[in-house]
Design a protein around this motif. Structure first.
Motif, mmCIF file in Angstrom:
data_model
loop_
_atom_site.group_PDB
_atom_site.id
_atom_site.type_symbol
_atom_site.label_atom_id
_atom_site.label_comp_id
_atom_site.label_asym_id
_atom_site.label_seq_id
_atom_site.Cartn_x
_atom_site.Cartn_y
_atom_site.Cartn_z
ATOM 1 N N HIS A 1 0.848 -1.190 0.000
ATOM 2 C CA HIS A 1 0.000 0.000 0.000
ATOM 3 C C HIS A 1 0.885 1.242 0.000
ATOM 4 O O HIS A 1 1.894 1.293 0.690
ATOM 5 N N THR B 1 0.799 5.329 0.720
ATOM 6 C CA THR B 1 0.066 6.415 1.357
ATOM 7 C C THR B 1 0.625 7.733 0.857
ATOM 8 O O THR B 1 1.839 7.925 0.835
ATOM 9 N N GLU C 1 -4.788 5.396 -4.704
ATOM 10 C CA GLU C 1 -5.271 4.207 -5.412
ATOM 11 C C GLU C 1 -4.380 3.889 -6.608
ATOM 12 O O GLU C 1 -4.033 2.722 -6.843
ATOM 13 N N THR D 1 -0.895 2.688 -5.331
ATOM 14 C CA THR D 1 -1.015 1.351 -4.742
ATOM 15 C C THR D 1 -1.221 0.303 -5.824
ATOM 16 O O THR D 1 -0.615 -0.776 -5.784
ATOM 17 N N LYS E 1 1.207 -2.853 -6.508
ATOM 18 C CA LYS E 1 0.708 -4.235 -6.493
ATOM 19 C C LYS E 1 1.059 -4.955 -7.795
ATOM 20 O O LYS E 1 1.487 -6.112 -7.784
#
Length: 90
Positions: free
Chosen positions: A5, A7, A26, A29, A33
């Motif tokens: 994640h 931030t 979003e 992240t 991923k």
């Protein structure tokens, strides 16, 4: 290992940064991923520092060039993900 994640901590005095916080988190992240999946899939015993560098490069490659150029990741988060890849935990 929990999902990677990112931030984003916007400047509290900048309304544009505050408004874009959620969508930017979003996007960052999602790119991390996807990078984690690619690096994990191609991992062949490379050392930790190489895995960290690949995670950063792959994450930036998944972003718009302007966002990638300004992306300053939390190196502790990248290290956490890299350790998990090296240990086979993701």
């Amino acid at each position: 290992m929990a999902d990677p994640h990112v931030t984003f901590d916007p400047d509290p005095s900048d309304p544009v940064q505050r408004k874009l916080r959620g969508p930017l988190e979003e996007q960052l992240t999602s790119a991390l991923k996807a990078a984690t999946d690619r690096v994990r899939a191609s991992y062949r015993g490379e050392p930790f520092d190489v895995v960290c560098r690949r995670l950063l490069d792959e994450t930036r490659a998944g972003l718009h060039p302007d966002i990638a150029a300004a992306f300053e990741p939390d190196m502790n988060e990248l290290a956490r993900v890299a350790v998990a890849i090296v240990r086979g935990q993701v």
